[in-house]
Motif scaffolding. Structure first.
Motif, mmCIF file in Angstrom:
data_model
loop_
_atom_site.group_PDB
_atom_site.id
_atom_site.type_symbol
_atom_site.label_atom_id
_atom_site.label_comp_id
_atom_site.label_asym_id
_atom_site.label_seq_id
_atom_site.Cartn_x
_atom_site.Cartn_y
_atom_site.Cartn_z
ATOM 1 N N ARG A 1 -4.257 1.524 43.667
ATOM 2 C CA ARG A 1 -3.236 0.430 43.614
ATOM 3 C C ARG A 1 -2.976 -0.122 44.944
ATOM 4 N N ALA A 2 -2.747 0.680 45.877
ATOM 5 C CA ALA A 2 -2.377 0.132 47.108
ATOM 6 C C ALA A 2 -3.251 -0.437 48.066
ATOM 7 N N CYS A 3 -4.323 -0.463 47.569
ATOM 8 C CA CYS A 3 -5.643 -0.695 48.640
ATOM 9 C C CYS A 3 -5.747 -2.243 48.678
ATOM 10 N N ALA A 4 -5.950 -2.942 49.465
ATOM 11 C CA ALA A 4 -6.266 -4.308 49.829
ATOM 12 C C ALA A 4 -7.717 -4.728 49.205
ATOM 13 N N VAL A 5 -7.668 -5.980 48.463
ATOM 14 C CA VAL A 5 -8.843 -6.649 47.746
ATOM 15 C C VAL A 5 -8.787 -7.983 47.929
ATOM 16 N N PRO A 6 -9.911 -8.554 48.048
ATOM 17 C CA PRO A 6 -9.726 -10.076 47.940
ATOM 18 C C PRO A 6 -9.190 -10.614 46.739
ATOM 19 N N PRO A 7 -8.358 -11.831 46.821
ATOM 20 C CA PRO A 7 -7.819 -12.267 45.485
ATOM 21 C C PRO A 7 -8.742 -12.698 44.532
ATOM 22 N N LEU A 8 -8.450 -12.562 43.220
ATOM 23 C CA LEU A 8 -9.259 -12.827 42.158
ATOM 24 C C LEU A 8 -10.502 -12.398 42.236
ATOM 25 N N LEU A 9 -10.861 -11.149 42.639
ATOM 26 C CA LEU A 9 -12.100 -10.604 42.525
ATOM 27 C C LEU A 9 -12.561 -9.919 41.288
ATOM 28 N N LEU A 10 -11.619 -9.510 40.409
ATOM 29 C CA LEU A 10 -11.915 -8.994 39.194
ATOM 30 C C LEU A 10 -11.877 -10.135 38.064
ATOM 31 N N GLN A 11 -11.485 -11.447 38.288
ATOM 32 C CA GLN A 11 -11.365 -12.357 37.320
ATOM 33 C C GLN A 11 -13.012 -12.667 36.591
#
Length: 230
Positions: free
Chosen positions: A130-140
């Protein structure tokens, strides 16, 4: 003779330095062009996300207006809140996975207005993930695919399950949903998957990938990307 040799040597060094400088300038310009091209591609990929979501949501509202006007109103309110949040995070380079998972759950709650008891979801993610950074809206796009090409195509519906864990230097995310292997393919299938895959490639190269694992009764998408703290 010695003077001529020194002159020629000096001239050679001078032209070598000029050539080296020109080469470095060409490399710098090529790198700047590559970065600009990558940023343009990422902006284009991000721009595809909201129209796709709006198309699906407006279709849902249209289907509810005549038979369930109150549900249609609730869906409009939820959709407006989701769009407000997604537009805010969409302007950032990265967000914590915890925030991305929250957005995915909000999207599923919007879809639940349309599908009711046919749609359920579970999210399992450890704190390190949960603390890791991901590109926004990657999962949408992946969650939308799970609903549109999975839940909507099965009579009894089912569960969209999202799992995430950090494994050493990697962040692993999976999305799984039921599917009807005999259902005809729908227009637009695969666009969301390709969008996510291209974003990962542009951001992380070979350090990230997306795998699709279709089964007889389920459809599973696995993401792998570098585990970096936000």
């Amino acid at each position: 003779g010695l003077g001529v040799a020194l002159f020629l040597l000096n001239a050679a060094v001078h032209y070598l330095l000029i050539a080296l400088g020109a080469s470095q300038e060409a490399e710098r310009r090529a790198l700047e062009f590559e970065i600009a091209s990558r940023e343009a591609e990422l902006r284009a990929l991000r721009a595809q996300i909201h129209p796709h979501f709006l198309f699906n949501s407006l279709n849902s509202i249209n289907a509810l207006i005549a038979s369930q006007p109150e549900e249609a109103r609730r869906l409009c309110v939820r959709m407006a809140d989701f769009l407000r949040r997604s537009l805010t995070v969409g302007s950032r380079e990265t967000i914590p996975l915890a925030e991305e998972l929250d957005l995915a759950e909000q999207l599923l709650s919007i879809e639940r207005v349309r599908f009711g008891e046919r749609l359920s979801h579970t999210v399992v993610a450890d704190e390190a993930a949960r603390a890791c950074a991901v590109p926004p809206l990657l999962l949408q796009p992946l969650v939308e695919n799970a609903v549109t090409h999975g839940i909507a195509q099965t009579i009894e519906g089912g569960e969209v399950r999202i799992e995430a864990e950090r494994r050493g230097p990697e962040l692993r995310i999976t999305i799984e949903n039921p599917r009807d292997a005999d259902a005809p393919g729908r227009k637009g299938a695969g666009i969301g998957l390709q969008n996510v895959k291209r974003r990962l490639l542009a951001l992380h190269g070979d350090a990230a990938d997306l795998r699709v694992l279709p089964g007889d009764s389920s459809f599973r998408v696995e993401l792998r990307l570098p585990a970096r703290l936000h």
